[in-house]
Design an enzyme around this catalytic site. Sequence first.
Site, mmCIF file in Angstrom:
data_model
loop_
_atom_site.group_PDB
_atom_site.id
_atom_site.type_symbol
_atom_site.label_atom_id
_atom_site.label_comp_id
_atom_site.label_asym_id
_atom_site.label_seq_id
_atom_site.Cartn_x
_atom_site.Cartn_y
_atom_site.Cartn_z
ATOM 1 C CD GLU A 1 -9.116 -6.561 -11.565
ATOM 2 O OE1 GLU A 1 -9.217 -5.439 -12.045
ATOM 3 O OE2 GLU A 1 -8.595 -6.814 -10.464
ATOM 4 C CB CYS B 1 -7.290 -7.632 -6.400
ATOM 5 S SG CYS B 1 -6.348 -6.931 -7.725
ATOM 6 C CG HIS C 1 -3.975 -7.894 -3.268
ATOM 7 N ND1 HIS C 1 -3.927 -8.737 -4.347
ATOM 8 C CD2 HIS C 1 -3.935 -6.620 -3.775
ATOM 9 C CE1 HIS C 1 -3.883 -8.016 -5.465
ATOM 10 N NE2 HIS C 1 -3.877 -6.736 -5.141
HETATM 11 P P1 HMG Z 1 6.958 4.100 -9.602
HETATM 12 O O1 HMG Z 1 6.689 5.420 -10.220
HETATM 13 O O2 HMG Z 1 7.883 3.198 -10.317
HETATM 14 O O3 HMG Z 1 7.421 4.293 -8.099
HETATM 15 O O4 HMG Z 1 5.571 3.359 -9.398
HETATM 16 P P2 HMG Z 1 8.754 4.821 -7.419
HETATM 17 O O5 HMG Z 1 9.567 5.653 -8.350
HETATM 18 O O6 HMG Z 1 8.306 5.416 -6.139
HETATM 19 O O7 HMG Z 1 9.620 3.488 -7.120
HETATM 20 C C1 HMG Z 1 9.100 2.398 -6.475
HETATM 21 C C2 HMG Z 1 10.028 1.964 -5.342
HETATM 22 O O8 HMG Z 1 11.312 1.612 -5.886
HETATM 23 C C3 HMG Z 1 10.314 3.058 -4.310
HETATM 24 O O9 HMG Z 1 10.354 2.398 -3.045
HETATM 25 C C4 HMG Z 1 11.693 3.535 -4.658
HETATM 26 O O10 HMG Z 1 12.414 4.095 -3.562
HETATM 27 C C5 HMG Z 1 12.333 2.234 -5.115
HETATM 28 P P3 HMG Z 1 9.231 2.748 -1.932
HETATM 29 O O11 HMG Z 1 9.383 4.177 -1.595
HETATM 30 O O12 HMG Z 1 7.877 2.512 -2.578
HETATM 31 O O13 HMG Z 1 9.516 1.798 -0.817
HETATM 32 N N1 HMG Z 1 13.539 2.402 -5.944
HETATM 33 C C6 HMG Z 1 14.663 1.677 -5.828
HETATM 34 N N2 HMG Z 1 14.987 0.677 -4.973
HETATM 35 C C7 HMG Z 1 16.212 0.083 -5.114
HETATM 36 N N3 HMG Z 1 17.125 0.490 -6.049
HETATM 37 C C8 HMG Z 1 16.830 1.479 -6.905
HETATM 38 C C9 HMG Z 1 15.549 2.106 -6.815
HETATM 39 N N4 HMG Z 1 14.951 3.111 -7.512
HETATM 40 C C10 HMG Z 1 13.695 3.270 -6.964
HETATM 41 N N5 HMG Z 1 17.740 1.848 -7.825
HETATM 42 C C11 HMG Z 1 3.933 1.856 -8.533
HETATM 43 C C12 HMG Z 1 5.399 2.264 -8.495
HETATM 44 C C13 HMG Z 1 3.706 0.691 -7.599
HETATM 45 C C14 HMG Z 1 3.069 3.040 -8.048
HETATM 46 C C15 HMG Z 1 3.559 1.488 -10.001
HETATM 47 O O14 HMG Z 1 4.290 0.345 -10.375
HETATM 48 C C16 HMG Z 1 2.084 1.223 -10.213
HETATM 49 O O15 HMG Z 1 1.303 2.141 -10.466
HETATM 50 N N6 HMG Z 1 1.658 -0.088 -10.095
HETATM 51 C C17 HMG Z 1 0.265 -0.475 -10.309
HETATM 52 C C18 HMG Z 1 -0.633 -0.097 -9.128
HETATM 53 C C19 HMG Z 1 -0.462 -1.011 -7.914
HETATM 54 O O16 HMG Z 1 0.046 -2.107 -7.991
HETATM 55 N N7 HMG Z 1 -0.967 -0.534 -6.748
HETATM 56 C C20 HMG Z 1 -0.892 -1.317 -5.529
HETATM 57 C C21 HMG Z 1 -2.042 -1.021 -4.571
HETATM 58 S S1 HMG Z 1 -3.624 -1.162 -5.395
HETATM 59 C C22 HMG Z 1 -3.897 -2.874 -5.471
HETATM 60 O O17 HMG Z 1 -3.219 -3.633 -4.849
HETATM 61 C C23 HMG Z 1 -4.985 -3.313 -6.376
HETATM 62 C C24 HMG Z 1 -4.527 -3.869 -7.723
HETATM 63 O O18 HMG Z 1 -3.988 -5.167 -7.557
HETATM 64 C C25 HMG Z 1 -5.685 -3.869 -8.723
HETATM 65 C C26 HMG Z 1 -7.017 -4.503 -8.342
HETATM 66 O O19 HMG Z 1 -7.479 -4.443 -7.217
HETATM 67 O O20 HMG Z 1 -7.645 -5.023 -9.270
HETATM 68 C C27 HMG Z 1 -3.434 -3.019 -8.340
#
Ligand code: HMG
Length: 387
Positions: free
Chosen positions: A79, A111, A233
């Site tokens: 992509e 992906c 993935h």
């Molecule tokens: P965010 O706002 O950083 O999320 O976004 P958060 O605040 O909920 O924190 C993430 C995790 O860290 C949470 O754990 C927190 O509790 C933890 P969870 O509830 O998820 O288990 N946390 C801590 N842990 C330890 N010590 C601490 C601490 N503080 C917080 N001090 C998000 C996270 C993944 C949403 C963001 O990074 C994002 O938007 N990423 C891109 C999208 C993505 O990867 N999506 C995955 C599914 S879609 C997919 O796989 C397709 C893709 O590859 C694209 C394609 O197909 O082409 C993306």
Amino acid sequence: MKIGIDKIGFNTSSYYLDLTDLANARGVDPNKYLIGIGQEKQAVVLPTQDIVTMGTMAADQMLTDADRQTITTVIVATESGIDNSKASAIYVKTLLGLGDFVRTIEFKEACYAGTAAIQAAKGLVSANPEEHVLVIAADIARYGLNTPGEVTQGGGAVAMLVTANPRILSIEGPSVPITRDVMDFWRPLGKTEAIVDGKYSTNVYIEMFLEAFKRYQELTDDDLTDFTALAFHLPFTKMGKKALEALLGDEDSLIAEKLRAQLTASQILNRKVGNLYTGSLYLSLISLLINGELAAGEKIGLFSYGSGAEGEFYTVTLQAGFETAFDKDLIESNLETRTKISVAEYEAIFNSQLGMNSEDIELNLDNDISKFRLTGIQNQKRIYTKK
Ligand code: HMG
């Protein structure tokens, strides 16, 4: 006739960003990245590298001269395409020194496209066992500086040779593809960074995994004990844990514990590279092949997911001698010998990508030690060289 992956190789950038450094620069507790997201390092791709150079290198390292004579088809799944018309597979074919009697094509669906390419390759080989299909899953994941997705960036390429009588694993049936029309992540034409609804995307991923797995069980009567491992993935390694735990619930049986341990083994390489979109599931498979507790004849379940969204659950069976049929040491040493860069250097590299530029450009190759490099753009044509 068995059909499957006969050879597998991996290539990524020779530069990485330490995510503890990124956390400190962004004022975030490093454990959020290391534990909450499950990423340690992120590949940082120079402007002189792209899906063509990284994909070619992944293939070049695993192919013998004899292989190059027998390849009949090259499919690049990506992509991060470099042209709206011409397939990147044509550039790869030239750089690899393949003959002209070869089919070259590019596949796209976020992906997921690497899995579409594997299934298409299986179809080609099943119609004609003489087909040797080179599948390359290559991408550069870009969300933007200071965005929630930034910690999940990365890049690289996995190359796989799909043939009859494969040495690593055979692809089994049935497979369960699943599509839903959702806007969880997309990249409109003209944009160099993805738009993402992050939390929604993780929920859609889990729902589609559970649905696909349920359907697979209805079709086969398989239960968890039929699998030695499930690989996912991995846009970030915590995603695999979320999906597996959604399936297992609080089950603490021997098989549940085994699947959890195998998942950890399948995350080791991805923790050091980040998301490589189409290649992420297959890097995780390599990580499992290197670090997992596996034996010939055992079955692995693979869940492929691409936003938009399309998923597929399918299974593969390990072949006798699979552990010596790919170059584990090369893959690991390529990762260990990378150079660490600072956050400031990463930001400069991020901002210097060519993007949609159509002017003539001559790139500075000083920092790029790779065998295959993009040297610039002339008359709107990308120019590649081989050292
Ligand atoms: P965010 O706002 O950083 O999320 O976004 P958060 O605040 O909920 O924190 C993430 C995790 O860290 C949470 O754990 C927190 O509790 C933890 P969870 O509830 O998820 O288990 N946390 C801590 N842990 C330890 N010590 C601490 C601490 N503080 C917080 N001090 C998000 C996270 C993944 C949403 C963001 O990074 C994002 O938007 N990423 C891109 C999208 C993505 O990867 N999506 C995955 C599914 S879609 C997919 O796989 C397709 C893709 O590859 C694209 C394609 O197909 O082409 C993306």
